[in-house]
Design an enzyme around this catalytic site. Sequence first.
Site, mmCIF file in Angstrom:
data_model
loop_
_atom_site.group_PDB
_atom_site.id
_atom_site.type_symbol
_atom_site.label_atom_id
_atom_site.label_comp_id
_atom_site.label_asym_id
_atom_site.label_seq_id
_atom_site.Cartn_x
_atom_site.Cartn_y
_atom_site.Cartn_z
ATOM 1 C CE1 TYR A 33 1.178 -0.310 4.363
ATOM 2 C CE2 TYR A 33 0.094 1.827 4.393
ATOM 3 C CZ TYR A 33 0.937 0.897 4.978
ATOM 4 O OH TYR A 33 1.543 1.207 6.164
ATOM 5 N NE ARG A 52 6.938 4.142 0.457
ATOM 6 C CZ ARG A 52 6.688 4.912 1.525
ATOM 7 N NH1 ARG A 52 7.652 5.184 2.384
ATOM 8 N NH2 ARG A 52 5.491 5.417 1.719
ATOM 9 N NE ARG A 100 -6.193 -19.471 3.932
ATOM 10 C CZ ARG A 100 -5.288 -20.267 4.514
ATOM 11 N NH1 ARG A 100 -5.226 -21.540 4.182
ATOM 12 N NH2 ARG A 100 -4.456 -19.784 5.418
ATOM 13 C CG HIS A 102 0.194 -20.920 2.761
ATOM 14 N ND1 HIS A 102 -0.927 -21.686 2.975
ATOM 15 C CD2 HIS A 102 0.480 -20.334 3.937
ATOM 16 C CE1 HIS A 102 -1.301 -21.565 4.238
ATOM 17 N NE2 HIS A 102 -0.467 -20.748 4.848
ATOM 18 C CE LYS A 149 3.296 3.126 3.052
ATOM 19 N NZ LYS A 149 3.267 3.028 4.499
ATOM 20 C CD GLU A 182 9.963 1.548 10.425
ATOM 21 O OE1 GLU A 182 9.772 2.512 9.666
ATOM 22 O OE2 GLU A 182 10.003 0.366 10.042
ATOM 23 C CG LEU A 207 8.540 2.273 4.701
ATOM 24 C CD1 LEU A 207 8.412 1.075 3.760
ATOM 25 C CD2 LEU A 207 7.172 2.878 4.964
HETATM 26 N N1 PMP Z 1 7.516 3.613 8.907
HETATM 27 C C1 PMP Z 1 6.398 2.872 8.859
HETATM 28 C C2 PMP Z 1 6.397 1.522 9.487
HETATM 29 C C3 PMP Z 1 5.252 3.374 8.208
HETATM 30 O O1 PMP Z 1 4.138 2.630 8.143
HETATM 31 C C4 PMP Z 1 5.282 4.678 7.658
HETATM 32 C C5 PMP Z 1 4.052 5.280 7.036
HETATM 33 N N2 PMP Z 1 3.688 4.654 5.880
HETATM 34 C C6 PMP Z 1 6.467 5.420 7.734
HETATM 35 C C7 PMP Z 1 7.572 4.848 8.360
HETATM 36 C C8 PMP Z 1 6.567 6.782 7.147
HETATM 37 O O2 PMP Z 1 6.573 6.718 5.733
HETATM 38 P P1 PMP Z 1 6.059 7.940 4.845
HETATM 39 O O3 PMP Z 1 6.874 9.125 5.268
HETATM 40 O O4 PMP Z 1 6.368 7.524 3.451
HETATM 41 O O5 PMP Z 1 4.623 8.115 5.129
#
Ligand code: PMP
Length: 286
Positions: A33, A52, A100, A102, A149, A182, A207
């Site tokens: 996403y 991304r 379904r 895997h 993501k 993070e 991320l």
């Molecule tokens: N880390 C994680 C785990 C996230 O889910 C997000 C938000 N999508 C971010 C960092 C920040 O990413 P962005 O600045 O692209 O929104």
Amino acid sequence: MPRIAYVNGRYVPHAQARVHVEDRGYQFGDGVYEVCEIRQGALVDERRHLDRLDRSLRELRIRQPMSRAALSHVLRETVRRNRVRDGLVYLQVTRGVAPRDHGFPAGEVDPALVVTAKSVDPVKSAGAAEAGIAVITVPDNRWERVDIKTVALLPNVLARQAAAEAGAAEAWFVDAKGYVTEGSSTNAWIIDGEGHMITRSADRGILRGITRSVVVDVLASEGLELVERAFTVEEAKRAREAFVTSATKLVTPVVQIDGQAIGNGRPGAIALRLRSLYHKHAEIPA
Ligand code: PMP
């Protein structure tokens, strides 16, 4: 005004928007996403978000649901149909619908695409930033590929719920060595006593946030020194300032970590300045 969602080729009333029970996103979290800010009707940093997205899809070997031009059109059209001026657009691509099992489905299965948009009151989000947020810390128990993501966000969901139950707005994940990775949906930053802007390198364990990348550009233009390295929870608690970045929270000061005040317990001046400069450095079509 009824909300509208885009679901696999159709714009439908949000309340009636449905995916199949055997959508692989629903059954396996087998999808990716993006969330993009909408500001004064324009998509902020669309190119970087779609770059991304391409990378996430490639890493998981999910096919592109459509060309970038077509996807860009769907995003815009969803924003337009929902009459969003300030808010967020959400897009999700899953491996599609298949019996379904895997392993990847045999044969050509069309990826599934969903896009939604919602309004966010910019005055309210600015107010949250001016107040600052509290964060808690939790063990990072996610898989190794958090650079993708993916919609498989269960550890993030649990972390955020733990934060809410502790009266905090965000949870910072901490790796086995005691370093912050993070937030559950944000990147984490601190500013030390010498004014170094410290955030974990995006090579591993986090991320690569688009907001993070834009803030890196803001720092360069402001002559602030970026130090990309991991920092510990103890270091963060002693920091002069702390903040988080994301498309949803932009730059939001952190005023408390695990109940302990950061700096003077009020939003940091540098974080607020970065927030105010943010949109000058983001890509926004005129
Ligand atoms: N880390 C994680 C785990 C996230 O889910 C997000 C938000 N999508 C971010 C960092 C920040 O990413 P962005 O600045 O692209 O929104």
